[in-house]
Design an enzyme around this catalytic site. Structure first.
Site, PDB file in Angstrom:
ATOM      1  N   LYS A  75       0.807  -1.225   0.000  1.00  0.00           N
ATOM      2  CA  LYS A  75       0.000   0.000   0.000  1.00  0.00           C
ATOM      3  C   LYS A  75       0.840   1.274   0.000  1.00  0.00           C
ATOM      4  O   LYS A  75       0.468   2.266  -0.641  1.00  0.00           O
ATOM      5  CB  LYS A  75      -0.964  -0.017   1.184  1.00  0.00           C
ATOM      6  CG  LYS A  75      -1.998  -1.134   1.090  1.00  0.00           C
ATOM      7  CD  LYS A  75      -2.934  -1.154   2.274  1.00  0.00           C
ATOM      8  CE  LYS A  75      -3.911  -2.314   2.168  1.00  0.00           C
ATOM      9  NZ  LYS A  75      -4.892  -2.333   3.277  1.00  0.00           N
ATOM     10  N   ASP A 109      -9.831   2.048   1.921  1.00  0.00           N
ATOM     11  CA  ASP A 109      -9.859   1.438   3.255  1.00  0.00           C
ATOM     12  C   ASP A 109     -10.456   2.389   4.282  1.00  0.00           C
ATOM     13  O   ASP A 109     -11.221   1.972   5.157  1.00  0.00           O
ATOM     14  CB  ASP A 109      -8.449   1.049   3.709  1.00  0.00           C
ATOM     15  CG  ASP A 109      -7.936  -0.217   3.061  1.00  0.00           C
ATOM     16  OD1 ASP A 109      -8.767  -1.058   2.658  1.00  0.00           O
ATOM     17  OD2 ASP A 109      -6.713  -0.376   2.969  1.00  0.00           O
TER      18      ASP A 109
END
Length: 261
Positions: A75, A109
């Protein structure tokens, strides 16, 4: 094989990248969503070692991939690869969703966590990786009292400083006084238990696991009678948000959840 190495990736439209990635349920979730929408888009799981991220993404773009989701441990590399990010993603410093043609990145997220987390503060967050970044920013923007623990305290302290969030780093994963506990570590993916004394948790403590699949963390919490939420709602929500961000189309979340249960 349900996944491939990036050099052997088949043609496709979208993919999840990670290391490991063989456990991912994202391909069947996205495939079900696309089918319900009447689309023939293809979604694959592709293993990408961290050190090969940039090379892999360029290769996938050449194969015709339009967008990718990025999971552990990619990420932060995804964030660095992007040319343009939105304000929240820039603050988080980690991205889980990319558009390859224009090198845009976002982090689904954080909003997915907000949409699926029903707990209250004080909240104890476990871990200091990419998912922790999203969770800490989401909690900070919501004004929730937050504490952070990581096996390496210095990493947790550096994370809080870099994000500029109002979270207190604590020495151990102590549950006394906490109303919610959020696990963002990769311990469950490795089948490892965390050093938590669950007897210190209050009866109404909500336990939230960001990962999905077998979880010693949730097993231990449930053995102590605590309310536990696994990572499937988060998986579905972040995936649905990614689909909309890529395509402008709103998928059926119930279809996606049914596919991953």
């Amino acid at each position: 094989m349900s996944w491939s190495e990036w050099r052997d990736a088949p043609p496709g439209d979208f993919a999840v990248l990670g290391d490991p990635v063989k456990h991912s349920r994202s391909p069947r979730m996205h495939t079900a969503a696309y089918k319900a929408l009447g689309r023939s888009w293809r979604y694959n799981a592709v293993r990408v070692p961290l050190s090969e991220f940039d090379e892999a993404v360029v290769h996938l773009a050449r194969l015709g991939y339009r967008g990718v989701n990025c999971t552990v441990p990619l990420k932060e590399a995804a964030f660095r690869w992007a040319d343009e990010v939105d304000a929240t993603t820039r603050r988080i410093g980690a991205a889980n969703t990319l558009r390859l043609a224009d090198r845009h990145a976002t982090n689904t997220d954080a909003p997915a966590f907000v949409n699926t987390f029903a707990g209250k503060g004080p909240v104890l967050v476990l871990g200091a990786g990419g998912t922790a970044r999203a969770v800490l920013v989401a909690l900070d923007e919501a004004g929730v009292r937050t504490f952070l623990w990581n096996r390496t305290r210095a990493k947790a302290e550096a994370l809080v400083e870099s994000l500029r969030v109002a979270a207190d780093v604590i020495e151990g994963p102590h549950l006394a006084g906490m109303r919610s506990v959020v696990n963002t570590t990769s311990a469950s993916l490795q089948g490892e238990a965390l050093p938590i004394d669950w007897s210190m948790a209050g009866a109404g403590t909500l336990v939230y696991e960001a990962a999905y699949g077998p979880s010693p963390f949730l097993d231990a919490a449930q053995a102590h009678g605590l309310e536990a939420v696994d990572g499937l709602p988060l998986l579905v929500e972040q995936g649905a948000l990614a689909i909309t961000w890529w395509t402008g189309v709103e998928p059926d979340r119930s279809v996606m959840m049914e596919a991953v249960r």
